[in-house]
Design a protein around this motif. Structure first.
Motif, PDB file in Angstrom:
ATOM      1  N   ILE A 182     -36.241 -64.130  13.378  1.00 47.83           N
ATOM      2  CA  ILE A 182     -37.471 -63.382  13.641  1.00 47.83           C
ATOM      3  C   ILE A 182     -38.026 -62.921  12.298  1.00 47.83           C
ATOM      4  CG2 ILE A 182     -38.505 -61.426  14.831  1.00 47.83           C
ATOM      5  CD1 ILE A 182     -37.322 -63.499  16.727  1.00 47.83           C
ATOM      6  N   GLU A 183     -39.291 -63.232  12.033  1.00 48.37           N
ATOM      7  CA  GLU A 183     -39.902 -62.904  10.746  1.00 48.37           C
ATOM      8  C   GLU A 183     -40.391 -61.458  10.715  1.00 48.37           C
ATOM      9  OE1 GLU A 183     -43.766 -64.657   9.162  1.00 48.37           O
ATOM     10  OE2 GLU A 183     -42.243 -65.898   8.161  1.00 48.37           O
ATOM     11  N   LEU A 184     -40.077 -60.769   9.600  1.00 48.36           N
ATOM     12  CA  LEU A 184     -40.531 -59.397   9.386  1.00 48.36           C
ATOM     13  C   LEU A 184     -41.398 -59.367   8.127  1.00 48.36           C
ATOM     14  CD1 LEU A 184     -37.120 -57.481   9.903  1.00 48.36           C
ATOM     15  CD2 LEU A 184     -38.943 -57.808  11.596  1.00 48.36           C
ATOM     16  N   LYS A 185     -42.711 -59.217   8.309  1.00 51.62           N
ATOM     17  CA  LYS A 185     -43.624 -59.128   7.172  1.00 51.62           C
ATOM     18  C   LYS A 185     -43.774 -57.662   6.760  1.00 51.62           C
ATOM     19  CE  LYS A 185     -46.267 -63.265   8.368  1.00 51.62           C
ATOM     20  NZ  LYS A 185     -47.607 -63.816   8.706  1.00 51.62           N
ATOM     21  N   CYS A 186     -43.602 -57.401   5.475  1.00 48.35           N
ATOM     22  CA  CYS A 186     -43.592 -56.014   4.996  1.00 48.35           C
ATOM     23  C   CYS A 186     -44.788 -55.723   4.079  1.00 48.35           C
ATOM     24  CB  CYS A 186     -42.303 -55.737   4.217  1.00 48.35           C
ATOM     25  SG  CYS A 186     -40.804 -56.140   5.134  1.00 48.35           S
ATOM     26  N   SER A 187     -45.405 -54.567   4.293  1.00 40.59           N
ATOM     27  CA  SER A 187     -46.470 -54.099   3.398  1.00 40.59           C
ATOM     28  C   SER A 187     -45.971 -52.961   2.525  1.00 40.59           C
ATOM     29  CB  SER A 187     -47.680 -53.641   4.220  1.00 40.59           C
ATOM     30  OG  SER A 187     -47.313 -52.609   5.120  1.00 40.59           O
ATOM     31  N   ILE A 188     -44.737 -52.497   2.768  1.00 38.59           N
ATOM     32  CA  ILE A 188     -44.136 -51.424   1.978  1.00 38.59           C
ATOM     33  C   ILE A 188     -43.297 -52.031   0.859  1.00 38.59           C
ATOM     34  CG2 ILE A 188     -44.124 -49.786   3.902  1.00 38.59           C
ATOM     35  CD1 ILE A 188     -41.222 -50.465   4.415  1.00 38.59           C
TER      36      ILE A 188
ATOM     37  N   LYS B 234     -38.024 -49.384  -0.162  1.00 37.26           N
ATOM     38  CA  LYS B 234     -38.195 -48.641   1.090  1.00 37.26           C
ATOM     39  C   LYS B 234     -37.824 -49.507   2.286  1.00 37.26           C
ATOM     40  CE  LYS B 234     -41.470 -45.753   3.620  1.00 37.26           C
ATOM     41  NZ  LYS B 234     -42.855 -45.181   3.641  1.00 37.26           N
ATOM     42  N   ALA B 235     -38.230 -50.779   2.249  1.00 37.47           N
ATOM     43  CA  ALA B 235     -37.917 -51.690   3.349  1.00 37.47           C
ATOM     44  C   ALA B 235     -36.405 -51.887   3.473  1.00 37.47           C
ATOM     45  CB  ALA B 235     -38.606 -53.033   3.126  1.00 37.47           C
ATOM     46  N   TRP B 236     -35.739 -52.077   2.337  1.00 40.46           N
ATOM     47  CA  TRP B 236     -34.292 -52.300   2.354  1.00 40.46           C
ATOM     48  C   TRP B 236     -33.554 -51.072   2.889  1.00 40.46           C
ATOM     49  CZ3 TRP B 236     -31.687 -56.506   2.467  1.00 40.46           C
ATOM     50  CH2 TRP B 236     -30.310 -56.509   2.178  1.00 40.46           C
ATOM     51  N   LYS B 237     -34.016 -49.893   2.514  1.00 42.47           N
ATOM     52  CA  LYS B 237     -33.397 -48.659   2.996  1.00 42.47           C
ATOM     53  C   LYS B 237     -33.560 -48.537   4.515  1.00 42.47           C
ATOM     54  CE  LYS B 237     -33.371 -43.625   2.338  1.00 42.47           C
ATOM     55  NZ  LYS B 237     -33.969 -42.485   1.594  1.00 42.47           N
TER      56      LYS B 237
ATOM     57  N   THR C 118     -30.732 -60.075  -3.660  1.00 42.35           N
ATOM     58  CA  THR C 118     -31.156 -61.293  -2.951  1.00 42.35           C
ATOM     59  C   THR C 118     -31.717 -60.985  -1.564  1.00 42.35           C
ATOM     60  OG1 THR C 118     -28.925 -61.625  -2.041  1.00 42.35           O
ATOM     61  CG2 THR C 118     -29.440 -62.683  -4.145  1.00 42.35           C
ATOM     62  N   GLY C 119     -31.562 -59.727  -1.143  1.00 47.72           N
ATOM     63  CA  GLY C 119     -32.074 -59.327   0.162  1.00 47.72           C
ATOM     64  C   GLY C 119     -31.279 -59.904   1.322  1.00 47.72           C
ATOM     65  N   TYR C 120     -29.947 -59.932   1.146  1.00 51.31           N
ATOM     66  CA  TYR C 120     -29.087 -60.509   2.203  1.00 51.31           C
ATOM     67  C   TYR C 120     -28.169 -59.433   2.762  1.00 51.31           C
ATOM     68  CZ  TYR C 120     -25.812 -63.534   4.679  1.00 51.31           C
ATOM     69  OH  TYR C 120     -25.041 -64.116   5.644  1.00 51.31           O
ATOM     70  N   LEU C 121     -28.056 -59.404   4.088  1.00 51.06           N
ATOM     71  CA  LEU C 121     -27.171 -58.450   4.762  1.00 51.06           C
ATOM     72  C   LEU C 121     -26.578 -59.121   5.998  1.00 51.06           C
ATOM     73  CD1 LEU C 121     -27.850 -54.721   5.597  1.00 51.06           C
ATOM     74  CD2 LEU C 121     -27.169 -56.272   7.413  1.00 51.06           C
ATOM     75  N   ARG C 122     -25.285 -58.905   6.202  1.00 46.40           N
ATOM     76  CA  ARG C 122     -24.616 -59.427   7.399  1.00 46.40           C
ATOM     77  C   ARG C 122     -23.623 -58.392   7.908  1.00 46.40           C
ATOM     78  NH1 ARG C 122     -21.422 -64.425   6.084  1.00 46.40           N
ATOM     79  NH2 ARG C 122     -19.684 -63.006   5.708  1.00 46.40           N
ATOM     80  N   THR C 123     -23.717 -58.070   9.186  1.00 50.60           N
ATOM     81  CA  THR C 123     -22.775 -57.105   9.765  1.00 50.60           C
ATOM     82  C   THR C 123     -21.488 -57.821  10.183  1.00 50.60           C
ATOM     83  OG1 THR C 123     -23.433 -57.381  12.092  1.00 50.60           O
ATOM     84  CG2 THR C 123     -24.728 -55.848  10.750  1.00 50.60           C
ATOM     85  N   ALA C 124     -20.451 -57.034  10.441  1.00 50.16           N
ATOM     86  CA  ALA C 124     -19.251 -57.574  11.065  1.00 50.16           C
ATOM     87  C   ALA C 124     -19.556 -57.839  12.531  1.00 50.16           C
ATOM     88  CB  ALA C 124     -18.107 -56.571  10.929  1.00 50.16           C
ATOM     89  N   TRP C 125     -18.698 -58.599  13.192  1.00 48.77           N
ATOM     90  CA  TRP C 125     -18.857 -58.818  14.628  1.00 48.77           C
ATOM     91  C   TRP C 125     -18.569 -57.527  15.387  1.00 48.77           C
ATOM     92  CZ3 TRP C 125     -21.331 -62.822  16.392  1.00 48.77           C
ATOM     93  CH2 TRP C 125     -21.233 -64.072  15.769  1.00 48.77           C
ATOM     94  N   SER C 126     -19.414 -57.231  16.355  1.00 48.91           N
ATOM     95  CA  SER C 126     -19.167 -56.126  17.276  1.00 48.91           C
ATOM     96  C   SER C 126     -18.715 -56.737  18.600  1.00 48.91           C
ATOM     97  CB  SER C 126     -20.437 -55.301  17.475  1.00 48.91           C
ATOM     98  OG  SER C 126     -20.228 -54.269  18.409  1.00 48.91           O
TER      99      SER C 126
END
Length: 236
Positions: free
Chosen positions: A126-132, A136-139, A159-167
């Motif tokens: 899903i694409e998230l276009k940011c104007s901020i 601020k967006a990363w936070k 690099t703007g990469y984030l991955r959670t652990a499995w829930s």
């Protein structure tokens, strides 16, 4: 006299050991025999549109007559979306309890189905276009994700990469694992893509590490249903 008695005993033993026969009563010296024949069961279930499988073949819905051949067993499986899969075996063999003339199955709601919603946003980017600004967006991204899944397995702001652990969530007949992946795809304009991964194993108590047992699920648990809408609303 002795010869007559011996002859009578021999006749009785011969009849009782005859293949495929069972003695149900005797009259004097002559046993009355009954062959083990097929049994018929009037089978019904609580859901009139539930599919009924006999030995793996779909033979009807809601109710039907189950035929159990002589010296055999049949397996009945009942399925309906939103309900647990039910299974029962009927046997028609000597030395085992006879199949009932009728059987009614009360189906039980699928707790995994009831705890989830069907969606078209599971397992897709899903694409998230940011104007901020990126800071601020990363936070905001981190805050929103951590409020839903509290363990981040990998993160790299540069690099703007984030991955959670499995829930992991286990149910009576299923285990669901969920994770979120975010990756930056553009600097100018600033664009991120987020993917909510939802997978099922189709069995209870599956280890989160058993990757080979999981497959994509077109549903997501209700507890995660607002993650992407919140990201879309706040990361603008």
């Amino acid at each position: 006299m002795i010869k007559k008695i011996l002859f009578t005993l021999l006749c009785i033993l011969t009849v009782n050991t005859f293949t495929g026969k069972e003695t149900i009563k005797t009259t004097g010296e002559n046993p009355i025999l009954n062959p083990i024949g097929k049994r018929k069961i009037n089978f019904g279930c609580s859901e009139s549109d539930a599919e009924i499988y006999i030995n793996g073949k779909l033979l009807g819905k809601g109710n039907l007559e189950v035929v159990v051949p002589s010296n055999s067993c049949v397996t009945v499986i009942v399925k309906k979306v939103g309900f647990l899969i039910e299974k029962i075996e009927f046997c028609n063999r000597k030395g085992m309890a006879k199949p009932p003339k009728s059987y009614y199955m009360q189906m039980v709601r699928d707790d995994a189905f009831d705890a989830s919603v069907q969606t078209d946003i599971a397992n897709v980017d899903i694409e998230l276009k940011c104007s901020i600004s990126k800071d601020k967006a990363w936070k905001l991204i981190n805050q929103i994700i951590l409020s839903n899944i509290d363990v981040i397995e990998m993160t790299d702001k540069e690099t703007g990469y984030l991955r959670t652990a499995w829930s992991l969530k286990t149910f009576k007949q299923n285990t669901i694992r969920t994770r979120i992946i975010v990756k930056q795809t553009s600097d100018n304009p600033l664009v991120f893509k987020v993917k909510l991964i939802s997978e099922e194993s189709g069995r209870a108590m599956t280890s989160v590490k058993s990757d080979e047992l999981y497959k994509e699920w077109d549903r997501i648990l209700r507890s995660y249903s607002n993650v992407i809408p919140e990201l879309q609303a706040r990361i603008k």
